[in-house]
Design a protein around this motif. Structure first.
Motif, PDB file in Angstrom:
ATOM      1  N   CYS A 143       0.833  -1.202   0.000  1.00  0.00           N
ATOM      2  CA  CYS A 143       0.000   0.000   0.000  1.00  0.00           C
ATOM      3  C   CYS A 143       0.868   1.252   0.000  1.00  0.00           C
ATOM      4  N   GLN A 144       1.895   1.280   0.854  1.00  0.00           N
ATOM      5  CA  GLN A 144       2.778   2.443   0.902  1.00  0.00           C
ATOM      6  C   GLN A 144       3.516   2.634  -0.415  1.00  0.00           C
ATOM      7  N   ALA A 145       3.983   1.536  -1.002  1.00  0.00           N
ATOM      8  CA  ALA A 145       4.690   1.642  -2.277  1.00  0.00           C
ATOM      9  C   ALA A 145       3.765   2.122  -3.392  1.00  0.00           C
ATOM     10  N   ALA A 146       2.517   1.681  -3.370  1.00  0.00           N
ATOM     11  CA  ALA A 146       1.558   2.111  -4.395  1.00  0.00           C
ATOM     12  C   ALA A 146       1.290   3.608  -4.304  1.00  0.00           C
ATOM     13  N   LEU A 147       1.193   4.131  -3.085  1.00  0.00           N
ATOM     14  CA  LEU A 147       0.975   5.568  -2.924  1.00  0.00           C
ATOM     15  C   LEU A 147       2.173   6.370  -3.397  1.00  0.00           C
ATOM     16  N   ILE A 148       3.380   5.874  -3.103  1.00  0.00           N
ATOM     17  CA  ILE A 148       4.593   6.604  -3.483  1.00  0.00           C
ATOM     18  C   ILE A 148       4.839   6.525  -4.980  1.00  0.00           C
ATOM     19  N   VAL A 149       4.674   5.336  -5.565  1.00  0.00           N
ATOM     20  CA  VAL A 149       4.981   5.141  -6.983  1.00  0.00           C
ATOM     21  C   VAL A 149       3.833   5.570  -7.885  1.00  0.00           C
ATOM     22  N   GLY A 150       2.596   5.424  -7.403  1.00  0.00           N
ATOM     23  CA  GLY A 150       1.450   5.721  -8.256  1.00  0.00           C
ATOM     24  C   GLY A 150       0.794   7.052  -7.973  1.00  0.00           C
ATOM     25  N   PHE A 151       0.318   7.254  -6.739  1.00  0.00           N
ATOM     26  CA  PHE A 151      -0.506   8.419  -6.451  1.00  0.00           C
ATOM     27  C   PHE A 151       0.285   9.726  -6.464  1.00  0.00           C
ATOM     28  N   LEU A 152       1.422   9.776  -5.759  1.00  0.00           N
ATOM     29  CA  LEU A 152       2.164  11.034  -5.658  1.00  0.00           C
ATOM     30  C   LEU A 152       2.651  11.540  -7.019  1.00  0.00           C
ATOM     31  N   PRO A 153       3.256  10.690  -7.877  1.00  0.00           N
ATOM     32  CA  PRO A 153       3.624  11.210  -9.206  1.00  0.00           C
ATOM     33  C   PRO A 153       2.423  11.668 -10.016  1.00  0.00           C
ATOM     34  N   ALA A 154       1.288  10.953  -9.900  1.00  0.00           N
ATOM     35  CA  ALA A 154       0.099  11.359 -10.646  1.00  0.00           C
ATOM     36  C   ALA A 154      -0.423  12.700 -10.163  1.00  0.00           C
ATOM     37  N   PHE A 155      -0.296  12.978  -8.880  1.00  0.00           N
ATOM     38  CA  PHE A 155      -0.831  14.214  -8.320  1.00  0.00           C
ATOM     39  C   PHE A 155       0.102  15.398  -8.565  1.00  0.00           C
ATOM     40  N   GLU A 156       1.418  15.177  -8.453  1.00  0.00           N
ATOM     41  CA  GLU A 156       2.349  16.296  -8.458  1.00  0.00           C
ATOM     42  C   GLU A 156       3.114  16.462  -9.763  1.00  0.00           C
ATOM     43  N   LEU A 157       3.350  15.397 -10.525  1.00  0.00           N
ATOM     44  CA  LEU A 157       4.250  15.477 -11.673  1.00  0.00           C
ATOM     45  C   LEU A 157       3.571  15.147 -12.996  1.00  0.00           C
ATOM     46  N   SER A 158       2.255  15.162 -13.036  1.00  0.00           N
ATOM     47  CA  SER A 158       1.548  14.803 -14.267  1.00  0.00           C
ATOM     48  C   SER A 158       1.035  16.014 -15.030  1.00  0.00           C
ATOM     49  N   GLY A 159       1.184  17.214 -14.481  1.00  0.00           N
ATOM     50  CA  GLY A 159       0.587  18.389 -15.088  1.00  0.00           C
ATOM     51  C   GLY A 159      -0.847  18.603 -14.664  1.00  0.00           C
ATOM     52  N   PHE A 160      -1.316  17.790 -13.724  1.00  0.00           N
ATOM     53  CA  PHE A 160      -2.691  17.880 -13.226  1.00  0.00           C
ATOM     54  C   PHE A 160      -2.932  19.229 -12.541  1.00  0.00           C
ATOM     55  N   ILE A 161      -2.026  19.636 -11.663  1.00  0.00           N
ATOM     56  CA  ILE A 161      -2.134  20.929 -10.978  1.00  0.00           C
ATOM     57  C   ILE A 161      -0.946  21.825 -11.319  1.00  0.00           C
ATOM     58  N   PHE A 162       0.261  21.259 -11.261  1.00  0.00           N
ATOM     59  CA  PHE A 162       1.467  22.047 -11.475  1.00  0.00           C
ATOM     60  C   PHE A 162       1.915  21.923 -12.933  1.00  0.00           C
ATOM     61  N   GLU A 163       2.184  23.055 -13.561  1.00  0.00           N
ATOM     62  CA  GLU A 163       2.581  23.091 -14.962  1.00  0.00           C
ATOM     63  C   GLU A 163       3.948  22.436 -15.136  1.00  0.00           C
ATOM     64  N   ILE A 164       4.037  21.454 -16.031  1.00  0.00           N
ATOM     65  CA  ILE A 164       5.300  20.740 -16.244  1.00  0.00           C
ATOM     66  C   ILE A 164       6.357  21.677 -16.807  1.00  0.00           C
ATOM     67  N   GLY A 165       5.961  22.610 -17.681  1.00  0.00           N
ATOM     68  CA  GLY A 165       6.930  23.509 -18.300  1.00  0.00           C
ATOM     69  C   GLY A 165       7.628  24.426 -17.321  1.00  0.00           C
ATOM     70  N   SER A 166       7.045  24.642 -16.141  1.00  0.00           N
ATOM     71  CA  SER A 166       7.667  25.505 -15.139  1.00  0.00           C
ATOM     72  C   SER A 166       8.533  24.731 -14.149  1.00  0.00           C
ATOM     73  N   MET A 167       8.615  23.415 -14.307  1.00  0.00           N
ATOM     74  CA  MET A 167       9.436  22.598 -13.417  1.00  0.00           C
ATOM     75  C   MET A 167      10.890  22.636 -13.868  1.00  0.00           C
ATOM     76  N   PRO A 168      11.844  22.348 -12.970  1.00  0.00           N
ATOM     77  CA  PRO A 168      13.253  22.262 -13.379  1.00  0.00           C
ATOM     78  C   PRO A 168      13.451  21.179 -14.446  1.00  0.00           C
ATOM     79  N   ALA A 169      14.475  21.364 -15.251  1.00  0.00           N
ATOM     80  CA  ALA A 169      14.719  20.458 -16.374  1.00  0.00           C
ATOM     81  C   ALA A 169      14.845  18.994 -15.949  1.00  0.00           C
ATOM     82  N   PRO A 170      15.562  18.651 -14.858  1.00  0.00           N
ATOM     83  CA  PRO A 170      15.624  17.231 -14.462  1.00  0.00           C
ATOM     84  C   PRO A 170      14.252  16.660 -14.105  1.00  0.00           C
ATOM     85  N   ILE A 171      13.393  17.458 -13.469  1.00  0.00           N
ATOM     86  CA  ILE A 171      12.053  16.980 -13.129  1.00  0.00           C
ATOM     87  C   ILE A 171      11.222  16.796 -14.397  1.00  0.00           C
ATOM     88  N   GLN A 172      11.393  17.693 -15.366  1.00  0.00           N
ATOM     89  CA  GLN A 172      10.673  17.527 -16.629  1.00  0.00           C
ATOM     90  C   GLN A 172      11.077  16.240 -17.325  1.00  0.00           C
TER      91      GLN A 172
END
Length: 382
Positions: free
Chosen positions: A298-327
């Motif tokens: 359960c913990q691994a699913a939240l870390i690998v699945g939910f957090l990237p989907a929430f923070e790094l998918s462009g859902f709320i935060f614009e990908i183009g404004s992220m640092p190049a390594p994060i992009q």
């Protein structure tokens, strides 16, 4: 169909039926697949907004002239602001410092005199920079009201005299495609559908194989004539059907309950959702196969699945404004491609140049993860 194929089909049907009955008897499955998606839609539909509404500002009018009163009325009539009127800046500076105001607009004493001479008549804008995002939006809205008022004032002066009054030679007429009202909810709710499928795909299936190992029923499955592929498909198919049902309910709720436009086709939505859901279901099973413990899975699913989907998918935060390594990191995350596809289907329609590459990438993710899952699934007890 050969007898061997018929036997395999019966085994697969038995595994699907067994897993379906287990879902029906498990209250947590209905909580995650039924209640949680609707709860997330309600939160993002009513509670979360990236738009500024009724921002508290003060308008300081040092001399109440007709022009200053007209500009003051423009701010009062705006749906973006809740205005407090003052005569001196010192009256409201403390409230800006305390955070009770987001900005101060100062209309100077010589404002009308400058306008009458045809000279520049600047106003002063002070905003609370402790929240840069809110400060930038508030300043943009304040400047927008000022520019609109200036255009209207120029037009009204031209109508009162026989010759045109000098005014701006260049005007901007903005047009917002796909989301004319610039309502953040129209882009947030399609992304919320992606979050729902991520939770169902990773969190539910991450508990499946781990629960089998904890309960000791995995030994019984390994003792059956079923192959690894049949066992895995028997677990994927019921959750795939559950996920597609949750997607349909989430989409219908977003369109009918919240008025989000749906300009694409159902076929495109189903195709892209199937590719993404297959990817996340396989990822969840892979996590549970490696973990063999429900809490760790359960913990691994939240870390690998939910957090990237929430923070790094462009859902709320614009990908183009992220640092190049994060992009670069987001390019190996399936939610990025699914959120982009959903926003395109809902707001723009079926755009092949977006949907086809994203769909192929999601299919590639699903194929690679399924191959890894088959290799990681044991065929005998250790």
């Amino acid at each position: 169909m050969t007898p061997r194929q018929a036997t395999r089909a019966r085994r697969l049907w038995a595994l699907v039926r067994k897993e379906s009955l287990q879902i029906l008897r498990d209250p947590s499955a209905f909580l995650i697949a039924g209640v949680l998606p609707l709860l997330l839609l309600l939160i993002f539909g009513f509670g979360v907004s990236l738009d500024l509404k009724e921002v508290r500002i003060a308008v300081v009018v040092e001399r109440m002239t007709p022009e200053a009163a007209s500009l003051l009325d423009s701010y009062r009539d705006s749906r973006f602001f809740r205005v407090r009127v003052a005569r001196h800046r010192a009256e409201v500076e403390d409230e800006l410092v305390a955070g009770r105001l987001s900005g101060i607009v100062v209309i100077p004493d010589d404002f009308s005199a400058r306008l009458a001479r045809g000279a520049r008549a600047p106003i002063q804008v002070l905003v609370d920079g402790s929240d840069p995002n809110t400060a930038g939006l508030a300043q943009g809205y304040i400047n927008g009201v000022w520019q609109n008022w200036l255009l209207q004032e120029t037009a009204s002066r031209s109508a009162l005299v026989s010759r045109p009054v000098a005014g701006p030679r260049i005007t901007i007429e903005p047009r917002s495609w796909f989301n004319p009202s610039l309502d953040s909810r129209d882009s947030l709710l399609p992304g919320a559908v992606a979050i729902n499928l991520t939770l169902i795909g990773t969190l539910l299936t991450a508990l499946v194989v781990a629960r089998e190992w904890e309960r000791g029923t995995m030994e019984a499955l390994l003792a059956t004539p079923a192959s690894r592929g049949e066992i895995l498909l028997g677990k994927i198919i019921p959750y795939f059907a559950l996920g597609m049902l949750a997607m349909a309910v989430s989409t219908a709720s977003a369109v009918w309950a919240f008025g989000v436009p749906f300009r694409g086709s159902i076929a495109a939505l189903v195709a892209v959702s199937s590719a993404f859901l297959g990817t996340m279901l396989t990822l969840g099973l892979l996590i549970s196969t490696k973990a063999r413990n429900q809490f760790v899975a359960c913990q691994a699913a939240l870390i690998v699945g939910f957090l990237p989907a929430f923070e790094l998918s462009g859902f709320i935060f614009e990908i183009g404004s992220m640092p190049a390594p994060i992009q670069l990191l987001t390019r190996i995350l399936p939610p990025r491609y699914f959120v982009s596809s959903l926003q395109t289907i809902f707001l723009a329609g079926d755009v092949p140049s977006v949907l086809v590459p994203n769909g192929l990438i999601l299919c590639a993710f699903a194929s690679v993860l399924f191959a890894m899952l088959v290799r990681s699934t044991p065929t005998r007890l250790e």
